[in-house]
Design a protein around this motif. Structure first.
Motif, PDB file in Angstrom:
ATOM      1  N   ARG A 165     -17.976 -23.743 156.261  1.00 43.14           N
ATOM      2  CA  ARG A 165     -16.725 -24.300 156.773  1.00 43.14           C
ATOM      3  C   ARG A 165     -16.049 -25.203 155.751  1.00 43.14           C
ATOM      4  O   ARG A 165     -14.835 -25.210 155.625  1.00 43.14           O
ATOM      5  CB  ARG A 165     -16.964 -25.066 158.069  1.00 43.14           C
ATOM      6  CG  ARG A 165     -17.203 -24.157 159.230  1.00 43.14           C
ATOM      7  CD  ARG A 165     -17.245 -24.924 160.504  1.00 43.14           C
ATOM      8  NE  ARG A 165     -17.436 -24.022 161.628  1.00 43.14           N
ATOM      9  CZ  ARG A 165     -17.644 -24.416 162.846  1.00 43.14           C
ATOM     10  NH1 ARG A 165     -17.697 -25.700 163.109  1.00 43.14           N
ATOM     11  NH2 ARG A 165     -17.809 -23.547 163.808  1.00 43.14           N
ATOM     12  N   VAL A 166     -16.844 -25.981 155.024  1.00 38.45           N
ATOM     13  CA  VAL A 166     -16.272 -26.856 153.989  1.00 38.45           C
ATOM     14  C   VAL A 166     -15.610 -25.993 152.906  1.00 38.45           C
ATOM     15  O   VAL A 166     -14.486 -26.270 152.481  1.00 38.45           O
ATOM     16  CB  VAL A 166     -17.360 -27.759 153.375  1.00 38.45           C
ATOM     17  CG1 VAL A 166     -16.874 -28.441 152.117  1.00 38.45           C
ATOM     18  CG2 VAL A 166     -17.811 -28.787 154.398  1.00 38.45           C
ATOM     19  N   GLU A 167     -16.277 -24.939 152.495  1.00 36.97           N
ATOM     20  CA  GLU A 167     -15.727 -24.069 151.467  1.00 36.97           C
ATOM     21  C   GLU A 167     -14.473 -23.346 151.925  1.00 36.97           C
ATOM     22  O   GLU A 167     -13.501 -23.263 151.194  1.00 36.97           O
ATOM     23  CB  GLU A 167     -16.770 -23.038 151.017  1.00 36.97           C
ATOM     24  CG  GLU A 167     -17.843 -23.619 150.141  1.00 36.97           C
ATOM     25  CD  GLU A 167     -17.285 -24.135 148.826  1.00 36.97           C
ATOM     26  OE1 GLU A 167     -16.594 -23.400 148.131  1.00 36.97           O
ATOM     27  OE2 GLU A 167     -17.563 -25.310 148.513  1.00 36.97           O
ATOM     28  N   THR A 168     -14.483 -22.807 153.140  1.00 34.36           N
ATOM     29  CA  THR A 168     -13.303 -22.076 153.614  1.00 34.36           C
ATOM     30  C   THR A 168     -12.129 -23.000 153.851  1.00 34.36           C
ATOM     31  O   THR A 168     -10.986 -22.625 153.613  1.00 34.36           O
ATOM     32  CB  THR A 168     -13.616 -21.287 154.900  1.00 34.36           C
ATOM     33  OG1 THR A 168     -14.138 -22.166 155.886  1.00 34.36           O
ATOM     34  CG2 THR A 168     -14.594 -20.158 154.627  1.00 34.36           C
ATOM     35  N   SER A 169     -12.375 -24.234 154.300  1.00 38.26           N
ATOM     36  CA  SER A 169     -11.262 -25.156 154.506  1.00 38.26           C
ATOM     37  C   SER A 169     -10.694 -25.610 153.171  1.00 38.26           C
ATOM     38  O   SER A 169      -9.506 -25.900 153.066  1.00 38.26           O
ATOM     39  CB  SER A 169     -11.698 -26.357 155.347  1.00 38.26           C
ATOM     40  OG  SER A 169     -12.633 -27.140 154.642  1.00 38.26           O
ATOM     41  N   ARG A 170     -11.512 -25.671 152.162  1.00 34.02           N
ATOM     42  CA  ARG A 170     -11.053 -26.085 150.830  1.00 34.02           C
ATOM     43  C   ARG A 170     -10.089 -25.054 150.246  1.00 34.02           C
ATOM     44  O   ARG A 170      -9.119 -25.393 149.581  1.00 34.02           O
ATOM     45  CB  ARG A 170     -12.237 -26.259 149.908  1.00 34.02           C
ATOM     46  CG  ARG A 170     -11.843 -26.708 148.500  1.00 34.02           C
ATOM     47  CD  ARG A 170     -13.023 -26.817 147.581  1.00 34.02           C
ATOM     48  NE  ARG A 170     -13.970 -27.806 148.088  1.00 34.02           N
ATOM     49  CZ  ARG A 170     -15.170 -28.015 147.583  1.00 34.02           C
ATOM     50  NH1 ARG A 170     -15.596 -27.287 146.572  1.00 34.02           N
ATOM     51  NH2 ARG A 170     -15.971 -28.928 148.088  1.00 34.02           N
ATOM     52  N   TYR A 171     -10.344 -23.763 150.486  1.00 43.41           N
ATOM     53  CA  TYR A 171      -9.527 -22.720 149.881  1.00 43.41           C
ATOM     54  C   TYR A 171      -8.450 -22.156 150.791  1.00 43.41           C
ATOM     55  O   TYR A 171      -7.659 -21.335 150.375  1.00 43.41           O
ATOM     56  CB  TYR A 171     -10.439 -21.580 149.393  1.00 43.41           C
ATOM     57  CG  TYR A 171     -11.347 -22.022 148.286  1.00 43.41           C
ATOM     58  CD1 TYR A 171     -10.838 -22.361 147.040  1.00 43.41           C
ATOM     59  CD2 TYR A 171     -12.715 -22.113 148.488  1.00 43.41           C
ATOM     60  CE1 TYR A 171     -11.670 -22.784 146.026  1.00 43.41           C
ATOM     61  CE2 TYR A 171     -13.553 -22.541 147.478  1.00 43.41           C
ATOM     62  CZ  TYR A 171     -13.026 -22.856 146.249  1.00 43.41           C
ATOM     63  OH  TYR A 171     -13.850 -23.275 145.249  1.00 43.41           O
ATOM     64  N   SER A 172      -8.438 -22.557 152.035  1.00 47.37           N
ATOM     65  CA  SER A 172      -7.435 -21.997 152.965  1.00 47.37           C
ATOM     66  C   SER A 172      -6.094 -22.701 152.857  1.00 47.37           C
ATOM     67  O   SER A 172      -5.134 -22.298 153.482  1.00 47.37           O
ATOM     68  CB  SER A 172      -7.957 -22.041 154.392  1.00 47.37           C
ATOM     69  OG  SER A 172      -8.124 -23.390 154.793  1.00 47.37           O
ATOM     70  N   GLY A 173      -6.012 -23.745 152.090  1.00 46.90           N
ATOM     71  CA  GLY A 173      -4.721 -24.374 151.847  1.00 46.90           C
ATOM     72  C   GLY A 173      -4.530 -25.566 152.616  1.00 46.90           C
ATOM     73  O   GLY A 173      -3.978 -26.452 152.784  1.00 46.90           O
TER      74      GLY A 173
END
Length: 98
Positions: free
Chosen positions: A90-98
């Motif tokens: 979740r931390v990784e996806t929120s970092r790259y989702s903008g």
């Protein structure tokens, strides 16, 4: 299926488990030469698909983490590892989702 039913675990399965009974829930299935599904049955199938989609997506996410293929430990520790993986994901996806 018997273990899930005896433990009274509510399980949402696909149409392949039709007639499993117990605590296994499956979507309505339309058969050839029978009337189409009612509006209520289609709505139930959509809700069922939404619930299953979350589980399917979680499993797909966990499969991308190779550590789980070689995991040999007690279930309690495995649960903690899976929870940590999901937090990291979740931390990784929120970092790259903008």
């Amino acid at each position: 299926i018997d273990a899930l039913t005896s433990a009274n675990v509510l399980t949402f399965a696909d149409k392949g488990y039709q007639g499993a009974g117990g605590s296994v829930r499956t979507p309505f299935k339309r058969h050839r030469y029978r009337p189409k599904l009612s509006r209520r049955q289609r709505a139930v199938n959509r809700g069922h698909a939404r619930l299953r989609a979350r589980g399917e997506r979680a499993i797909a996410t966990l499969k991308t983490w190779k550590i789980l293929t070689k995991l040999r430990c007690c279930p309690r520790r495995a649960t903690a590892i899976v929870q940590a993986i999901l937090v990291l994901h979740r931390v990784e996806t929120s970092r790259y989702s903008g």
